[in-house]
Design a protein around this motif. Structure first.
Motif, PDB file in Angstrom:
ATOM      1  N   LEU A 186       0.896   7.198  17.492  1.00 28.36           N
ATOM      2  CA  LEU A 186      -0.135   6.185  17.676  1.00 28.36           C
ATOM      3  C   LEU A 186      -0.649   6.202  19.111  1.00 28.36           C
ATOM      4  O   LEU A 186       0.097   6.450  20.056  1.00 28.36           O
ATOM      5  CB  LEU A 186       0.416   4.797  17.366  1.00 28.36           C
ATOM      6  N   LEU A 207      -3.669   9.349  10.315  1.00 30.67           N
ATOM      7  CA  LEU A 207      -3.751   7.904  10.143  1.00 30.67           C
ATOM      8  C   LEU A 207      -5.118   7.424  10.615  1.00 30.67           C
ATOM      9  O   LEU A 207      -5.815   8.122  11.350  1.00 30.67           O
ATOM     10  CB  LEU A 207      -2.631   7.190  10.918  1.00 30.67           C
ATOM     11  N   ASP A 209      -6.925   4.534  12.821  1.00 25.66           N
ATOM     12  CA  ASP A 209      -6.712   3.500  13.833  1.00 25.66           C
ATOM     13  C   ASP A 209      -8.106   3.017  14.244  1.00 25.66           C
ATOM     14  O   ASP A 209      -8.752   3.612  15.101  1.00 25.66           O
ATOM     15  CB  ASP A 209      -5.944   4.077  15.020  1.00 25.66           C
ATOM     16  N   LYS A 218      -7.450  -2.334  12.617  1.00 22.05           N
ATOM     17  CA  LYS A 218      -6.579  -2.051  11.479  1.00 22.05           C
ATOM     18  C   LYS A 218      -6.050  -0.632  11.645  1.00 22.05           C
ATOM     19  O   LYS A 218      -6.690   0.237  12.239  1.00 22.05           O
ATOM     20  CB  LYS A 218      -7.322  -2.192  10.148  1.00 22.05           C
ATOM     21  N   ILE A 219      -4.853  -0.420  11.126  1.00 15.49           N
ATOM     22  CA  ILE A 219      -4.212   0.889  11.239  1.00 15.49           C
ATOM     23  C   ILE A 219      -3.454   1.154   9.951  1.00 15.49           C
ATOM     24  O   ILE A 219      -2.760   0.274   9.435  1.00 15.49           O
ATOM     25  CB  ILE A 219      -3.294   0.945  12.478  1.00 15.49           C
ATOM     26  N   ARG A 220      -3.618   2.352   9.404  1.00 18.82           N
ATOM     27  CA  ARG A 220      -3.010   2.674   8.112  1.00 18.82           C
ATOM     28  C   ARG A 220      -2.787   4.178   7.989  1.00 18.82           C
ATOM     29  O   ARG A 220      -3.504   4.974   8.613  1.00 18.82           O
ATOM     30  CB  ARG A 220      -3.903   2.204   6.956  1.00 18.82           C
ATOM     31  N   ALA A 232       7.365   6.814  13.132  1.00 17.43           N
ATOM     32  CA  ALA A 232       6.178   6.412  13.891  1.00 17.43           C
ATOM     33  C   ALA A 232       6.520   6.447  15.377  1.00 17.43           C
ATOM     34  O   ALA A 232       7.385   5.701  15.839  1.00 17.43           O
ATOM     35  CB  ALA A 232       5.725   5.014  13.478  1.00 17.43           C
ATOM     36  N   LYS A 250       0.366  -3.480  17.495  1.00 18.87           N
ATOM     37  CA  LYS A 250      -0.193  -2.392  16.685  1.00 18.87           C
ATOM     38  C   LYS A 250       0.905  -1.648  15.939  1.00 18.87           C
ATOM     39  O   LYS A 250       0.759  -1.319  14.748  1.00 18.87           O
ATOM     40  CB  LYS A 250      -0.987  -1.432  17.562  1.00 18.87           C
ATOM     41  N   PHE A 254       1.456  -1.307  11.855  1.00 19.01           N
ATOM     42  CA  PHE A 254       1.536  -0.012  11.178  1.00 19.01           C
ATOM     43  C   PHE A 254       2.818   0.089  10.351  1.00 19.01           C
ATOM     44  O   PHE A 254       2.804   0.608   9.225  1.00 19.01           O
ATOM     45  CB  PHE A 254       1.476   1.123  12.202  1.00 19.01           C
TER      46      PHE A 254
END
Length: 505
Positions: A186, A207, A209, A218-220, A232, A250, A254
């Motif tokens: 990340l 991912l 971000d 949003k983060i996925r 992660a 964050k 996640f």
């Protein structure tokens, strides 16, 4: 000794750096060089079968290939390591000649290096930037060293190569993906995550971000993670882009997204864990933020947390109910010190009483590796309302190289005052080693005038340019990507972390 100034123009056009007293930047190439030097002894060059790698050196072993010289025209035949050679030469097979390589530019570079190795009988290190379609794609570092089967004639060369990818292109030949495993990185940790992924022979899992206009985001994950073992990577230091709290938030979001998506297990890799310095109450109604951070991770369903050199390991382990894995950089620091220190007498110094246990473990490790006594010392320190006081210094550093060991450097004041105390007590040289360089704005000025001969830090947090400028060649950075990668490899395979901490990556 970097020798570009004395190098022929054709070589200058091929390489950004050419060094006949090689000091590789990459840890894997450092290991290869150490194994080559150990096997050489008094011979012209070592035999190939005299150079071996332990299971912990797997990353280094995967960087090497061997070419055997054929005839006087500097052509050579690949005899080992086709997958590693592919980084330079493209797809190739054992028995293939350099003159037949698919990547002609890489073959030309390697051929010139092998000519230097064959002519000088010494290892050589080279670095250049790989360019494709007008764009810089990767920084390539190559170590080439002579080999000799009869101990008299140089008949082949051992080559180790590393590619630091600049734009996400794969640096190694593709490998079959492990569908049970997913590695994410990340924010500012993407570059570090890529290094970890390359050491694992994997790629970062994509991912999203996305930041909105008001600063929310949003983060996925962008791949299916159901049932997978997910890792992660995000170091939680504050910088100009995001505070420690922003990064923590964050990462927690996640982790929540991964759990909601059905991940089988989620491990948070936080080389630097924020808010871990406030681990007890020192004044009435003080917060114990270590425990609060633990509760946040547990609330989101985190299965495991991996950190490097937290401020207080006992507080860290007691705060969490989920599994915790504490790594340390002591083996890496010790390996560097032993390689650089020579016969100089040593003393390990703790900058405060709270770090005395850390310093003592480091001192004992150095004694085992050097097979000679190492002295110890400590500095008194008391911090209250932002002020640091304490003048007591105890221990023997006179005519020694004093090595100050700590978990982190923020403002730089602690290490500066300890270095000054070491000098005042007769230290010949003063080095400092700290895992986390989370430098504040005032750190550059504090460290510029500090009586330090060397400062060793790791890449657990990205290096700030102001610190690099302030310290110049006094600064040395050691990568912990290999440590993190090996920890992930062992955790995924249910291997031993204790052995990793004892021996290092």
């Amino acid at each position: 000794m970097t020798t570009m100034a004395m190098t022929e123009p054709p070589l200058k056009r091929l390489f950004d750096r050419l060094d006949f007293a090689p000091q590789p930047k990459r840890m894997e190439l450092q290991v290869v060089q150490e194994r080559w030097e150990a096997a050489r002894g008094g011979a012209v060059a070592p035999r190939r079968n005299a150079i071996s790698f332990s299971p912990q050196d797997r990353g280094a072993a995967e960087t090497i290939f061997v070419h055997r010289f054929e005839g006087p025209d500097d052509d050579a035949v690949l005899t080992e390591g086709a997958s590693a050679a592919a980084i330079l030469l493209g797809s190739c097979q054992i028995g293939e000649k350099l003159s037949e390589a698919a990547q002609r530019r890489g073959a030309v570079r390697l051929r010139r290096l092998l000519k230097e190795v064959r002519g000088t009988g010494q290892p050589v290190l080279a670095q250049y930037t790989s360019v494709e379609h007008g764009r810089d794609r990767a920084i390539i570092e190559i170590l080439a060293a002579p080999l000799s089967e009869d101990g008299r004639t140089i008949d082949s060369a051992l080559i180790a190569v590393w590619a630091h990818v600049l734009d996400g292109a794969p640096a190694r030949a593709p490998r079959e993906a492990d569908s049970s495993f997913a590695l994410f990185a990340l924010g500012a940790s993407v570059s570090f995550g890529e290094d970890v992924a390359q050491l694992l022979g994997a790629e970062l899992t994509p991912l999203e971000d996305r930041e909105f206009e008001d600063g929310e985001y949003k983060i996925r994950p962008l791949e299916n993670v159901r049932g997978r073992d997910c890792y992660a990577v995000f170091t939680l230091h504050g910088d100009d882009v995001a505070s420690s709290a922003d990064k923590l938030c964050k990462l927690l979001f996640f982790i929540g997204a991964l759990k909601d998506a059905g991940a089988g297990r989620v491990t948070a890799i936080t080389p630097y864990l924020c808010f871990s310095r406030k681990d007890r109450r020192t004044k009435p109604r003080d917060p114990v933020t270590t425990r609060y951070v633990a509760q946040l991770f547990e609330a989101l369903g985190t299965d495991r947390l991996v950190c490097i050199d937290v401020h207080n390991i006992a507080a860290f382990q007691n705060a969490f109910r989920c599994e915790t894995v504490h790594l340390d950089a002591q083996a890496l620091f010790a390996r560097h010190v032993v390689a650089e220190i020579g016969d100089s007498p040593l003393a390990v110094v703790s900058p405060d009483l709270g770090g005395e246990k850390r310093a003592e473990l480091f001192r004992l490790r150095l004694e085992r590796m050097l097979k000679r006594p190492v002295a110890k010392a400590f500095m008194d320190k008391y911090r209250s309302e932002g002020r640091v006081v304490g003048d007591i210094f105890a221990g023997d550093v006179k005519d020694r190289t004093a090595i100050i060991i700590d978990d982190l450097i923020a403002g730089g004041g602690t290490v500066a005052r300890t270095a000054a105390a070491c000098r005042a007590n007769g230290a010949k040289r003063v080095w400092a080693a700290a895992t986390h360089g989370v430098f504040s704005e005032k750190a550059a000025s504090a460290l510029t005038n500090a009586p330090l001969d060397k400062l060793i830090i790791t890449d657990s947090a990205p290096l700030q340019s102001t610190i690099a400028t302030a310290l110049g060649d006094r600064l040395t950075m050691i990568s912990v990507a290999g440590l993190v990668a090996e920890a992930i490899r062992r955790l995924h395979a249910n291997g031993s972390i204790t052995q990793l901490l004892d021996e290092g990556p």
